[in-house]
Scaffold this active site. Structure first.
Site, PDB file in Angstrom:
ATOM      1  N   CYS A 131       0.571  -1.343   0.220  1.00 34.10           N
ATOM      2  CA  CYS A 131       0.235   0.283   0.111  1.00 34.10           C
ATOM      3  C   CYS A 131       0.941   1.613  -0.099  1.00 34.10           C
ATOM      4  CB  CYS A 131      -0.865   0.250   1.361  1.00 34.10           C
ATOM      5  SG  CYS A 131      -2.037   2.082   1.145  1.00 34.10           S
ATOM      6  N   CYS A 134      -0.265   4.259   1.975  1.00 35.02           N
ATOM      7  CA  CYS A 134      -0.433   4.120   3.848  1.00 35.02           C
ATOM      8  C   CYS A 134       1.467   4.075   3.931  1.00 35.02           C
ATOM      9  CB  CYS A 134      -0.309   2.292   4.450  1.00 35.02           C
ATOM     10  SG  CYS A 134      -2.045   2.412   3.578  1.00 35.02           S
TER      11      CYS A 134
END
EC number: 1.11.1.28
Length: 181
Positions: A131, A134
């Site tokens: 991700c 993130c």
């Protein structure tokens, strides 16, 4: 299971992985709580029971149970957030980025351990789970907290090693299963 027992399970085709695991285990770049919590969080992210057992065993010998619990919390909350925010980031329809996530994630604000450690573990798990949104978010928090780029790179390197251990063991088990047929 110990890290030594885990090393014995790594097939010869993954000798580099075995050597990297040995180097990681003896590396003292990170503080013990940071290091062993990272081992647990990354192991949980691999979903490999043997890797999880080995990393939890070494962590139990070096840190308090609360650290292990917090590391598991980091892996659990990132399992959710990484899917959701990877979708938000990759979706062509940018309306999703303006919508409330409506996901509980109180543990990020109150992890029960040093906030920088929890953020570092979350970043490492986010790297395993792929991700980018993130990763960027956790890196920004870590840099603002004074965590060095060298420590961040070490955490991601350890996560990469732990992931490669899980993959190598699984590939070796598949070879054994095929040989038994």
């Amino acid at each position: 299971m110990s890290i030594d027992a885990l090393k014995e399970r790594i097939p010869d085709f993954a000798k580099d992985v075995r050597l990297n695991l040995s180097s990681m285990a003896s590396d003292e770049t990170l503080a013990p709580q940071t290091k062993y919590g990272l081992f647990v969080a990354a192991a949980v992210a691999t979903r490999n029971p043997d890797v999880i057992a080995a990393m939890q065993a070494v962590a139990r010998d070096n840190v308090a149970p609360a650290v292990i619990a917090a590391a598991k919390s980091a892996a659990a909350i990132m399992a959710m957030n990484n899917v959701y925010y990877r979708f938000v980031h990759l979706a062509s329809n940018k309306d999703y980025a303006t919508m409330p996530a409506r996901l509980r994630m109180n543990v990020i604000a109150n992890p029960g351990v040093d906030k920088a450690d929890f953020e570092l573990w979350s970043l490492a798990v986010s790297a395993i789970n792929g991700c980018g949104m993130c990763i960027d978010s956790h890196e920004k928090v870590l840099l603002a907290a004074g965590v060095s780029t060298a420590a961040i790179q070490t955490a991601v390197r350890f996560a990469a090693i732990i992931q490669s251990v899980a993959v190598s063991i699984e590939a070796g088990a598949a070879d054994l299963a095929m040989a038994a047929e």
